[in-house]
Motif scaffolding. Structure first.
Motif, PDB file in Angstrom:
ATOM      1  N   GLU A 105      -5.086  19.592  -5.805  1.00 29.62           N
ATOM      2  CA  GLU A 105      -3.821  18.567  -6.208  1.00 29.62           C
ATOM      3  C   GLU A 105      -2.742  19.110  -5.454  1.00 29.62           C
ATOM      4  O   GLU A 105      -2.403  20.332  -5.596  1.00 29.62           O
ATOM      5  CB  GLU A 105      -3.750  18.868  -7.512  1.00 29.62           C
ATOM      6  CG  GLU A 105      -2.585  17.961  -8.270  1.00 29.62           C
ATOM      7  CD  GLU A 105      -2.104  18.314  -9.717  1.00 29.62           C
ATOM      8  OE1 GLU A 105      -1.082  17.898 -10.179  1.00 29.62           O
ATOM      9  OE2 GLU A 105      -3.099  18.714 -10.241  1.00 29.62           O
TER      10      GLU A 105
ATOM     11  N   CYS B 245       1.574  18.231  -4.264  1.00 32.22           N
ATOM     12  CA  CYS B 245       2.754  17.404  -4.664  1.00 32.22           C
ATOM     13  C   CYS B 245       3.589  17.899  -3.617  1.00 32.22           C
ATOM     14  O   CYS B 245       4.056  19.039  -3.051  1.00 32.22           O
ATOM     15  CB  CYS B 245       3.209  17.679  -5.941  1.00 32.22           C
ATOM     16  SG  CYS B 245       4.590  16.778  -6.334  1.00 32.22           S
TER      17      CYS B 245
ATOM     18  N   ASN C 258      -6.439  14.848  -4.870  1.00 29.65           N
ATOM     19  CA  ASN C 258      -5.032  14.274  -5.346  1.00 29.65           C
ATOM     20  C   ASN C 258      -3.803  14.458  -4.472  1.00 29.65           C
ATOM     21  O   ASN C 258      -3.627  15.930  -4.231  1.00 29.65           O
ATOM     22  CB  ASN C 258      -4.719  14.749  -6.652  1.00 29.65           C
ATOM     23  CG  ASN C 258      -6.105  14.096  -7.516  1.00 29.65           C
ATOM     24  OD1 ASN C 258      -6.071  13.041  -8.083  1.00 29.65           O
ATOM     25  ND2 ASN C 258      -7.047  15.109  -7.749  1.00 29.65           N
TER      26      ASN C 258
ATOM     27  N   SER D  49       0.342  13.558  -4.140  1.00 30.17           N
ATOM     28  CA  SER D  49       1.424  12.852  -4.764  1.00 30.17           C
ATOM     29  C   SER D  49       2.887  13.277  -3.867  1.00 30.17           C
ATOM     30  O   SER D  49       3.124  14.278  -3.744  1.00 30.17           O
ATOM     31  CB  SER D  49       1.618  13.296  -6.245  1.00 30.17           C
ATOM     32  OG  SER D  49       2.900  12.577  -6.804  1.00 30.17           O
TER      33      SER D  49
ATOM     34  N   GLU E 173       6.823  12.605  -3.791  1.00 26.55           N
ATOM     35  CA  GLU E 173       7.912  12.033  -4.369  1.00 26.55           C
ATOM     36  C   GLU E 173       8.915  11.385  -3.493  1.00 26.55           C
ATOM     37  O   GLU E 173       8.776  11.282  -2.193  1.00 26.55           O
ATOM     38  CB  GLU E 173       8.711  13.330  -5.205  1.00 26.55           C
ATOM     39  CG  GLU E 173       7.799  14.020  -6.029  1.00 26.55           C
ATOM     40  CD  GLU E 173       8.430  15.257  -6.798  1.00 26.55           C
ATOM     41  OE1 GLU E 173       9.794  15.640  -6.426  1.00 26.55           O
ATOM     42  OE2 GLU E 173       8.025  15.946  -7.879  1.00 26.55           O
TER      43      GLU E 173
ATOM     44  N   SER F 137      -0.689   8.881  -4.586  1.00 27.99           N
ATOM     45  CA  SER F 137       0.653   8.231  -5.363  1.00 27.99           C
ATOM     46  C   SER F 137       1.954   8.326  -4.650  1.00 27.99           C
ATOM     47  O   SER F 137       2.190   9.844  -4.270  1.00 27.99           O
ATOM     48  CB  SER F 137       0.820   8.896  -6.675  1.00 27.99           C
ATOM     49  OG  SER F 137       1.924   8.459  -7.470  1.00 27.99           O
TER      50      SER F 137
ATOM     51  N   GLN G  17       5.941   7.649  -4.242  1.00 27.14           N
ATOM     52  CA  GLN G  17       7.246   7.219  -5.051  1.00 27.14           C
ATOM     53  C   GLN G  17       8.223   7.031  -4.083  1.00 27.14           C
ATOM     54  O   GLN G  17       8.288   7.468  -2.921  1.00 27.14           O
ATOM     55  CB  GLN G  17       7.331   8.279  -6.076  1.00 27.14           C
ATOM     56  CG  GLN G  17       6.273   8.800  -7.031  1.00 27.14           C
ATOM     57  CD  GLN G  17       6.705   9.900  -7.750  1.00 27.14           C
ATOM     58  OE1 GLN G  17       7.692  10.362  -7.944  1.00 27.14           O
ATOM     59  NE2 GLN G  17       5.575  10.614  -8.247  1.00 27.14           N
TER      60      GLN G  17
END
Length: 281
Positions: free
Chosen positions: A16, A18, A71, A73, A75, A105, A107
């Motif tokens: 994961e 980010c 995964n 992500s 921001e 993901s 954003q």
């Protein structure tokens, strides 16, 4: 949060990641992993704004029962380029599928470039690959996949096995692009004109989040692989560009995708392409 790993045969791994924008620098703000997936350190070969990361799979190949989940992500205002240090090898299986799932993901106005090296399917391999991209209205995505059906250099064809693939790209909850494949090696897929058409390598490059001007699209269509026998095509639908490669060389397909990426990156983001140094190794 990483899901618990089930006690199943084979490697069970997830990672994961980010990415966060801090003072105009994209940083890897979260890095959690279990099993045989990890990352090298964050690199900034083109400046602070874009973070380059190589995802490592130390076993070197994926076998029956393996389940790998990535995964990522991003921001708001973050920029990341993810790649792999080499080809992913999918080994022969006696029935069980090997699985890989990539979930993204994005954003705000985040930009992700998911540019892995090729996948090599050994004869007898059974694999399932899924890609899910969830984008905000202003996010951007560049991503490709290349598949070699068999090991051409070793004279091995993909004569037994199964390939399952699913791609889903959504923007603000609405489906932009979806593709599903379920291919049996003993079907007519290898020679069918709607399959491999006698070739051994295929690939798809998707750029999402843009409506591309006709002039830039024309430049992309003029860029062709050197081999006259290879087949390529570029299609645009609202918000998505899709480039296809059919040939007999993963290196040729990779180089063509790289040339398209350079043109589109400059034309759409105003940034000169900066290939990861791993690609030159």
């Amino acid at each position: 949060m990483l899901a618990p790993l089930n006690p199943q045969p084979g490697w069970q791994g997830d990672i994961e990641l980010c990415f966060t924008s801090r003072a105009d620098q994209t940083v890897l703000s979260r890095n959690r992993h279990r099993g045989p997936l990890q990352v090298q350190k964050a690199l900034y070969p083109e400046g602070r704004e874009t973070c380059h990361i190589a995802i490592l799979h130390p076993p070197g190949g994926v076998a029956a029962g393996d389940r790998l989940c990535i995964n990522a992500s991003l921001e708001d205002r973050s920029r990341a380029l993810l790649t792999t240090p080499g080809a992913t090898k999918w080994y022969r299986s006696e029935g069980d599928h090997a699985h890989q799932q990539v979930r993204v993901s994005l954003q705000g106005d985040a930009v992700l470039e998911w540019l892995p090296r090729e996948n090599i399917l050994f004869d007898g391999s059974n694999i399932a690959i899924e890609l899910d991209v969830d984008m905000s209205p202003n996010a951007k995505y560049f991503g490709w996949d290349l598949f070699s059906f068999g090991r051409r250099a070793s004279g091995e064809s993909w004569r037994r096995g199964n390939f399952r693939g699913r791609t889903s790209i959504r923007r603000a909850g609405h489906l932009l692009w979806s593709e599903i494949a379920n291919v049996d090696a003993q079907s007519e897929f290898a020679n069918s004109p709607v399959g491999l058409a006698g070739f051994t390598v295929c690939g798809t490059f998707v750029v999402a989040g843009f409506d591309i001007a006709a002039a830039l699209l024309g430049i992309c269509r003029d860029a062709r692989p050197a081999a006259a026998k290879s087949m390529t095509g570029i299609t645009q639908v609202p918000g998505v560009l899709i480039a296809r490669y059919l040939g007999d060389s993963t290196e040729e397909g990779f180089q063509w995708f790289t040339s398209l990426w350079a043109v589109l990156r400059q034309g759409l983001l105003g940034r000169v392409a900066c290939p990861p140094r791993l690609w030159a190794c």
